[in-house]
Design an enzyme around this catalytic site. Structure first.
Site, PDB file in Angstrom:
ATOM      1  N   GLY A  42       9.511  -8.643  -1.967  1.00  0.00           N
ATOM      2  CA  GLY A  42       9.619  -7.348  -2.646  1.00  0.00           C
ATOM      3  C   GLY A  42       9.908  -6.158  -1.759  1.00  0.00           C
ATOM      4  N   GLU A  97       5.151  -2.156   2.352  1.00  0.00           N
ATOM      5  CA  GLU A  97       4.870  -2.908   1.123  1.00  0.00           C
ATOM      6  C   GLU A  97       5.693  -2.373  -0.040  1.00  0.00           C
ATOM      7  OE1 GLU A  97       3.652  -5.320  -0.278  1.00  0.00           O
ATOM      8  OE2 GLU A  97       1.760  -6.019   0.548  1.00  0.00           O
ATOM      9  N   ASP A  98       5.950  -3.247  -1.008  1.00  0.00           N
ATOM     10  CA  ASP A  98       6.649  -2.794  -2.213  1.00  0.00           C
ATOM     11  C   ASP A  98       5.703  -2.045  -3.150  1.00  0.00           C
ATOM     12  OD1 ASP A  98       5.209  -5.123  -2.756  1.00  0.00           O
ATOM     13  OD2 ASP A  98       6.817  -6.111  -3.872  1.00  0.00           O
ATOM     14  N   ASP A 101      -1.153  -3.123  -5.939  1.00  0.00           N
ATOM     15  CA  ASP A 101      -1.626  -3.306  -7.305  1.00  0.00           C
ATOM     16  C   ASP A 101      -3.149  -3.445  -7.243  1.00  0.00           C
ATOM     17  OD1 ASP A 101      -1.199  -3.815 -10.074  1.00  0.00           O
ATOM     18  OD2 ASP A 101      -1.250  -5.962  -9.727  1.00  0.00           O
ATOM     19  N   LYS A 129      -0.155   1.588  -7.729  1.00  0.00           N
ATOM     20  CA  LYS A 129      -0.632   1.518  -9.115  1.00  0.00           C
ATOM     21  C   LYS A 129      -2.142   1.644  -9.067  1.00  0.00           C
ATOM     22  CE  LYS A 129       1.759  -1.889 -11.461  1.00  0.00           C
ATOM     23  NZ  LYS A 129       1.780  -3.254 -12.076  1.00  0.00           N
ATOM     24  N   PHE A 151       4.264  -2.928 -15.815  1.00  0.00           N
ATOM     25  CA  PHE A 151       4.950  -3.848 -14.917  1.00  0.00           C
ATOM     26  C   PHE A 151       6.319  -3.282 -14.584  1.00  0.00           C
ATOM     27  CE2 PHE A 151       6.964  -7.567 -13.221  1.00  0.00           C
ATOM     28  CZ  PHE A 151       5.933  -8.117 -12.480  1.00  0.00           C
ATOM     29  N   ARG A 164      15.509  -7.846  -8.831  1.00  0.00           N
ATOM     30  CA  ARG A 164      15.266  -7.270  -7.502  1.00  0.00           C
ATOM     31  C   ARG A 164      16.413  -6.360  -7.074  1.00  0.00           C
ATOM     32  NH1 ARG A 164      10.884  -9.905  -5.140  1.00  0.00           N
ATOM     33  NH2 ARG A 164      10.716 -12.135  -5.526  1.00  0.00           N
TER      34      ARG A 164
END
Ligand code: IMP
Ligand code: MG
Length: 175
Positions: A42, A97-98, A101, A129, A151, A164
């Site tokens: 990601g 990082e993408d 969560d 998030k 999401f 992606r």
């Protein structure tokens, strides 16, 4: 059910924000050298664009991780499928990082990296998030955008390996 993508963050917004973050990083990493560590897959798009905006010596390395056990009962434990190629001891490192969560992945990756005793270890995440956080210690130094508890896909983030390559970030909806 059809998958619909509702645009959330445009390509222009992403690229503008990356340039701003790059300036902050260049101010902080005054040694003139940085090692970017990307968590596959990601974070790849973000790391590449960020690296291109950094006017300093940049090295890159990759890690790949997966969760232990089956998906219905997530233990929260991660397994390292691919470790770094080069040691980071004494280096100035930025984990890229993408999305953060629950935070479980990042906390464990950070512990793994810290054990190698880098000189600096900072975290840059494209998305956060916060409503979903389950663990302490998933803190970041640089962030692109805060997103709602939805999401999201695109710009590296996938749903079943799809989307992606979208140049923007959107919310995945089913109709
Ligand atoms: P965490 O351990 O719960 O923080 O999981 C983080 C990882 O889950 C991210 O690196 C993503 O690969 C994936 N993930 C979490 N939320 C999303 C999302 O909204 N879209 C796509 N992938 C996500
Ligand atoms: Mg990830």
């Amino acid at each position: 059910m059809n998958e619909i993508i509702e645009p959330l963050i445009s390509e222009e917004e992403i690229s503008k924000r990356i340039k701003e973050i790059a300036k902050e990083i260049m101010c902080d990493f005054t040694q003139g050298k940085i090692t970017l560590i990307c968590v596959l897959k990601g974070g790849v798009f973000f790391m590449v664009d960020l690296a291109r905006s950094l006017e300093m010596q940049v090295e890159i390395d990759f890690m790949d991780v997966s969760s232990y056990g089956n998906s219905t009962v997530s233990s929260g434990q991660i397994k390292i499928d691919k470790d770094l190629e080069n040691p980071i001891t004494g280096k100035d490192v930025l984990l890229v990082e993408d999305i953060i969560d629950t935070g479980q992945t990042m906390v464990q990756i950070l512990a793994h990296l810290r054990a190698q005793k880098p000189n600096t270890l900072k975290v840059c995440t494209l998305l956060d998030k916060p409503e979903r956080r389950k663990v302490e210690g998933a803190d970041f130094d640089y962030i692109g955008f805060t997103v709602p508890d939805e999401f999201v896909v695109g710009y590296g983030l996938d749903y079943a390996q799809k989307y992606r390559n979208l140049p923007y970030i959107g919310i995945l909806r089913f109709e």
